[in-house]
Design a protein around this motif. Structure first.
Motif: not given
Length: 519
Positions: A415-420, A447-460, A467-470, A473-476
């Protein structure tokens, strides 16, 4: 990407097909009512999907048991049209029918026309309904497609504006659309109103009986699909653009897996989640224009070959997963894993897109509040591949060792857009080559705020909009954070350009990728 002549054809299509009423100012769909009293009616428009160089699936639904006459042609006038078989739509499929058109010419506009007749009264015949798609090319022509996910979630239904992202996507004249899952929200009822944080009211102008409760019966799961098809933006889109579907969790219920425990959930009288999964799968197969595999009923993973520049591999991380809780954590299942390796190795297309229903490096807990269980791939430990990460590590190493280049992952779900960008130079696990993952959505959900990334595969993170989260969260959908992705593959340079867009058609970020030279 469409040429100038194609644009004129596509832009004139709805008017000549008699479907211009879908462009009315209201967000409600205008039904294609029969003019003959008592005649059958097509209730939810037409759809097409899984189009390749020589075939494409078409779909429609009537209001009663009918026989559907199929015609198709390379011209809007249906001059010298080919007649297909007569389709029977009965109660066993909730009056829906789909059919695979075959032996089509490559790189050709295909117009299809459906007419329903009442088998008990031959004089009762519907008005025809028309759709179109373009077959994939055999030559190296430019290709444009869109992708996103997450439709009608978190109670945000069809308001006065409606599911506008679909109308925005169709402006780009895409060859096809990848729906990356959460195609419906069977576990999210749609209320009449939702009070917003600023004191204003969101009004769902369309609410059906099936959407007032969670889906449990087969008819209720079907009703989730029919609800979305009451939106005029989606009906207009479906008549012009083929959709390639996959599913995720909300087609059944949130985060479902064999460890889902329904004992304390009074909404679900059956306590075995597999019961609901079977009903949801049947509704998915009936209501979506997805190809079927007679020897593997219900199979979703598949390859769509879209000419010499592109193969799309649809994976299913939901149907074969083991429990989200415990130690035996799998996603693909061995048949799907073997299939994916085999087909990737055999592909001669310049670009190989893996359409995945979940991102690889984003930490998604089964119980996010208590950080328990594994809903996604990443385990959040930033260490060597463990749990579900092992399957991805094995696949990535296989691609490196077999020189499988130009692989791009497209996904939604969060529920957000990103390039990893993933790179072994940043990763704990080193045995793979760098690759991109692009995330889009939602189409029409919270729409929700960003999730943390796990570095096992080295995402950037190269780009993110969320959204800002907290408390934010869940903006219409009206908050302006509804997203889709737009992909262009140039027929001359073979470069792939990926753009992340919002529903107002603003370009947020883009990158152009050069194809690696392969032997």
């Amino acid at each position: 990407m469409a040429k100038a002549a194609d644009v004129l054809t596509r832009r004139s299509f709805l008017a000549t097909a008699g479907a211009a009423g879908l462009a009315a100012s209201s967000a409600l769909a205008v039904p294609h009512y029969a003019r003959r009293h008592g005649s059958p009616v097509f209730t939810h428009g037409v759809q097409s999907g899984d189009v390749d160089t020589s075939s494409g699936m078409i779909w429609a639904r009537a209001d009663r048991p009918v026989e559907i006459a199929v015609e198709y042609s390379t011209t809007e006038s249906f001059t010298n049209a080919t007649r297909g078989p007569v389709l029977k739509a009965g109660r066993e499929t909730d009056f829906a029918a789909k059919h695979l058109l075959t032996d089509l010419l490559p790189d050709q506009d295909i117009f299809y026309r459906l007419t329903a007749s009442d088998p008990t009264s031959s004089h009762l015949v519907s008005e025809p309904i028309v759709g179109r798609f373009r077959t994939a090319p055999l030559r190296r022509r430019s290709i444009r497609f869109v992708w996103s996910g997450d439709t009608a979630g978190q109670g945000w239904g069809i308001d006065d504006v409606g599911m506008k992202t679909y109308s925005t996507m169709v402006l780009h004249e895409p060859d096809f659309f990848i729906h990356s899952g959460d195609t419906i929200y069977a576990d999210n009822p749609i209320p009449d109103e939702i009070k917003l944080r600023d004191g204003t009211i969101w009004k769902n102008r369309v609410v059906t009986d099936e959407k007032r409760e969670v889906a449990r019966t087969l008819d209720e799961y079907r009703g989730q699909w029919k609800y979305n098809l009451l939106d005029r933006h989606l009906l207009d889109f479906n008549a012009q653009v083929p959709t390639f579907f996959q599913w995720d969790d909300h087609e059944v219920l949130n985060n479902w897996s064999p460890s889902t425990d329904l004992r304390d959930d009074p909404r679900y009288p059956e306590k075995d989640v597999a019961v609901y999964a079977r009903r949801a799968m049947r509704a998915f197969q009936e209501m979506a224009p997805i190809r079927y595999f007679p020897t593997e009923p219900g199979r979703i993973f598949r390859k769509v070959a879209y000419g010499p520049l592109l193969d799309v591999f649809f994976v299913d991380l939901r149907s074969y997963r083991t429990a989200n809780r415990g130690t035996d954590l799998g996603l693909f299942g061995w048949r799907q894993a073997d299939w994916l390796k085999r087909e990737l190795a055999a592909s001669r297309a310049t670009w190989k897109v893996i359409a995945c229903d979940m991102p690889l490096g984003v930490v998604i807990w089964d119980d996010y509040g208590r950080k328990l269980g594994y809903e996604g791939v990443a385990d959040g430990l930033n260490g060597p591949p463990a749990a579900r990460e092992r399957e991805i590590a094995d696949l990535l190493t296989f691609m490196r060792d077999n020189a499988i280049r130009n692989v791009v992952w497209l996904t939604a779900d969060i529920h957000y857009t990103a390039a990893h960008h993933y790179d072994p130079a940043r990763a704990t696990f080193k045995e793979f080559e760098p690759f991109w993952e692009f995330v889009s959505g939602p189409l029409h959900s919270g729409t929700y705020g960003p999730h943390p990334l796990d570095m096992t595969f080295g995402p950037e993170v190269r780009f993110i909009k969320a959204s800002g989260g907290g408390v934010d969260s869940n903006l219409p959908p009206s908050a302006g954070l509804q997203f889709f992705g737009l992909v262009d593959i140039d027929g001359s340079s073979e470069q792939m350009t990926v753009r992340l867009m919002d529903r107002e058609d603003r370009g947020l970020w883009s990158v152009t990728l050069d194809p690696a030279v392969t032997s």
